[in-house]
Design a protein around this motif. Structure first.
Motif, PDB file in Angstrom:
ATOM      1  N   ASP A 277       0.856  -1.183   0.000  1.00 42.75           N
ATOM      2  CA  ASP A 277       0.000   0.000   0.000  1.00 42.75           C
ATOM      3  C   ASP A 277       0.893   1.234   0.000  1.00 42.75           C
ATOM      4  O   ASP A 277       1.746   1.399   0.876  1.00 42.75           O
ATOM      5  N   TYR A 278       0.718   2.087  -0.978  1.00 38.71           N
ATOM      6  CA  TYR A 278       1.544   3.290  -1.111  1.00 38.71           C
ATOM      7  C   TYR A 278       0.646   4.519  -0.974  1.00 38.71           C
ATOM      8  O   TYR A 278      -0.054   4.903  -1.901  1.00 38.71           O
ATOM      9  N   MET A 279       0.606   5.088   0.219  1.00 39.69           N
ATOM     10  CA  MET A 279      -0.205   6.264   0.503  1.00 39.69           C
ATOM     11  C   MET A 279      -1.667   6.056   0.084  1.00 39.69           C
ATOM     12  O   MET A 279      -2.299   6.915  -0.552  1.00 39.69           O
ATOM     13  N   GLY A 280      -2.204   4.881   0.444  1.00 36.22           N
ATOM     14  CA  GLY A 280      -3.592   4.591   0.142  1.00 36.22           C
ATOM     15  C   GLY A 280      -3.842   4.035  -1.246  1.00 36.22           C
ATOM     16  O   GLY A 280      -4.992   3.750  -1.602  1.00 36.22           O
ATOM     17  N   ARG A 281      -2.798   3.871  -2.031  1.00 37.81           N
ATOM     18  CA  ARG A 281      -2.949   3.330  -3.382  1.00 37.81           C
ATOM     19  C   ARG A 281      -2.199   2.009  -3.489  1.00 37.81           C
ATOM     20  O   ARG A 281      -1.114   1.865  -2.920  1.00 37.81           O
ATOM     21  N   PRO A 282      -2.759   1.027  -4.215  1.00 38.53           N
ATOM     22  CA  PRO A 282      -2.065  -0.258  -4.359  1.00 38.53           C
ATOM     23  C   PRO A 282      -0.839  -0.126  -5.254  1.00 38.53           C
ATOM     24  O   PRO A 282      -0.812   0.669  -6.203  1.00 38.53           O
ATOM     25  N   GLY A 283       0.190  -0.893  -4.939  1.00 36.36           N
ATOM     26  CA  GLY A 283       1.405  -0.876  -5.732  1.00 36.36           C
ATOM     27  C   GLY A 283       2.101  -2.218  -5.699  1.00 36.36           C
ATOM     28  O   GLY A 283       1.715  -3.118  -4.948  1.00 36.36           O
ATOM     29  N   CYS A 284       3.131  -2.365  -6.530  1.00 38.95           N
ATOM     30  CA  CYS A 284       3.894  -3.611  -6.610  1.00 38.95           C
ATOM     31  C   CYS A 284       5.376  -3.283  -6.743  1.00 38.95           C
ATOM     32  O   CYS A 284       5.754  -2.222  -7.257  1.00 38.95           O
ATOM     33  N   LEU A 285       6.195  -4.222  -6.297  1.00 39.59           N
ATOM     34  CA  LEU A 285       7.618  -4.142  -6.566  1.00 39.59           C
ATOM     35  C   LEU A 285       7.879  -4.699  -7.964  1.00 39.59           C
ATOM     36  O   LEU A 285       7.299  -5.723  -8.347  1.00 39.59           O
ATOM     37  N   ALA A 286       8.732  -4.026  -8.719  1.00 42.32           N
ATOM     38  CA  ALA A 286       8.958  -4.404 -10.116  1.00 42.32           C
ATOM     39  C   ALA A 286       9.542  -5.807 -10.217  1.00 42.32           C
ATOM     40  O   ALA A 286      10.526  -6.133  -9.557  1.00 42.32           O
ATOM     41  N   GLN A 287       8.904  -6.632 -11.066  1.00 43.61           N
ATOM     42  CA  GLN A 287       9.406  -7.983 -11.313  1.00 43.61           C
ATOM     43  C   GLN A 287      10.495  -7.995 -12.377  1.00 43.61           C
ATOM     44  O   GLN A 287      11.285  -8.929 -12.449  1.00 43.61           O
ATOM     45  N   SER A 288      10.510  -6.957 -13.223  1.00 42.30           N
ATOM     46  CA  SER A 288      11.460  -6.921 -14.333  1.00 42.30           C
ATOM     47  C   SER A 288      11.487  -5.513 -14.907  1.00 42.30           C
ATOM     48  O   SER A 288      10.479  -4.802 -14.873  1.00 42.30           O
ATOM     49  N   PRO A 289      12.631  -5.079 -15.468  1.00 41.11           N
ATOM     50  CA  PRO A 289      12.689  -3.778 -16.150  1.00 41.11           C
ATOM     51  C   PRO A 289      12.283  -3.859 -17.620  1.00 41.11           C
ATOM     52  O   PRO A 289      12.517  -2.922 -18.377  1.00 41.11           O
TER      53      PRO A 289
END
Length: 312
Positions: A277-289
């Motif tokens: 959760d990023y300041m109330g918004r969903p997020g993900c860690l990058a799996q690939s560039p």
């Protein structure tokens, strides 16, 4: 006065005398304990290693703890890297800054091992009351391990190689010794943490029991654990591989880029993704560039690469 009254007075006088004697004994015992504590304190002060030389020390200018470094002046001192101490520099006066790895005192002499990253050199001190005093030797033996020190002296070649040092063909004859920063009490000995499993098993087969450091203790004191030669080598090797990889691609016309690692959605699909959760918004860690590399190609970067983490 009746005989009963006289007997009562005698008993009272005896009781008072007994209490007085008891109080005198308690006071004498307290005074004795106080004198004992004072003598113990005086012995402790006398035996404690000094941090500054006495005024009558003949080598007072050559040793002692630095005051707090506040960068108020330019000293123009020049330090020599430990790894740069080679037989070609024999006879030269050098100044080395490193950590005190080990110290061993013997009579009027002291042997110090100075470490700088993975390089080590032996420094020797012999009291002659001209360049090295007895107080200076005592000072050296009282410096805590892993303290940062400045050691000045003349580089010489020992009669026999110093097998325990990486710079085995030279040693430093100390003429000055200063503590830059004193280390606190260590949770474990660095030499214990530096032992390999092979050394421990070999010692066990000989019937010797060597001290070891558990994984939990290492992780709780990670900054200290990373000073061991094995851990230093791991990061040095990792850095070297990245450098060679980068140089090879740059020589072929590639351009290095750095892509975001916090993204709004999955970059490759699938369930193996770290969400947050990023300041109330969903997020993900990058799996690939991959997406950003494709964008760079569309932006006419032509050839791109990145050395960085991915999270899967």
């Amino acid at each position: 006065m009746s005989s009963a009254d006289g007997l009562a007075e005698d008993l009272e006088a005896k009781a008072q005398l007994k209490e007085q004697q008891k109080a005198e004994k308690a006071a004498a015992k307290a005074a004795k304990e106080a004198a004992k504590a004072e003598r113990a304190q005086q012995r402790g002060v006398k035996q404690a290693a000094p941090t500054q030389p006495d005024a009558d020390d003949p080598c007072a200018e050559n040793w002692g703890d630095y005051p707090m470094v506040q960068s108020t002046e330019i000293t123009k001192r020049q330090w020599t890297r430990v790894e740069g101490l080679t037989p070609e520099k024999t006879g030269q006066e050098v100044l080395v800054r490193g950590r005190l790895y080990t110290v061993r005192g013997k009579g009027k002499s002291a042997f110090l091992m100075i470490r700088q990253r993975t390089a080590t050199v032996q420094a020797v001190m012999f009291a002659d009351e001209q360049k090295v005093s007895k107080g200076m030797v005592k000072y050296a033996c009282g410096i805590p391990k892993e303290s940062i020190v400045d050691v000045g002296g003349v580089l010489v070649q020992p009669q026999q190689p110093v097998e325990s040092a990486t710079q085995s063909n030279v040693e430093l004859q100390v003429t000055s010794l200063r503590v830059v920063s004193r280390a606190a009490a260590l949770p474990f000995e660095l030499m214990d943490a530096a032992r390999s499993e092979g050394e421990i098993h070999a010692a066990a087969e000989r019937g010797e029991i060597l001290a070891t450091v558990s994984q939990d203790v290492r992780l709780d004191n990670r900054a200290l654990d990373l000073r061991t030669p094995a851990n230093q080598a791991i990061f040095k090797l990792q850095s070297g591989v990245c450098q060679l990889f980068r140089e090879a691609l740059l020589d072929k016309g590639f351009q290095e880029i750095h892509t975001p690692k916090l993204i709004a959605g999955t970059s490759e699909g699938g369930a193996a993704v770290f969400r947050f959760d990023y300041m109330g918004r969903p997020g993900c860690l990058a799996q690939s560039p991959q997406l950003y590399k494709q964008m760079a190609i569309c932006a006419d970067f032509e050839r791109v690469f990145e050395i960085g983490p991915v999270f899967r």
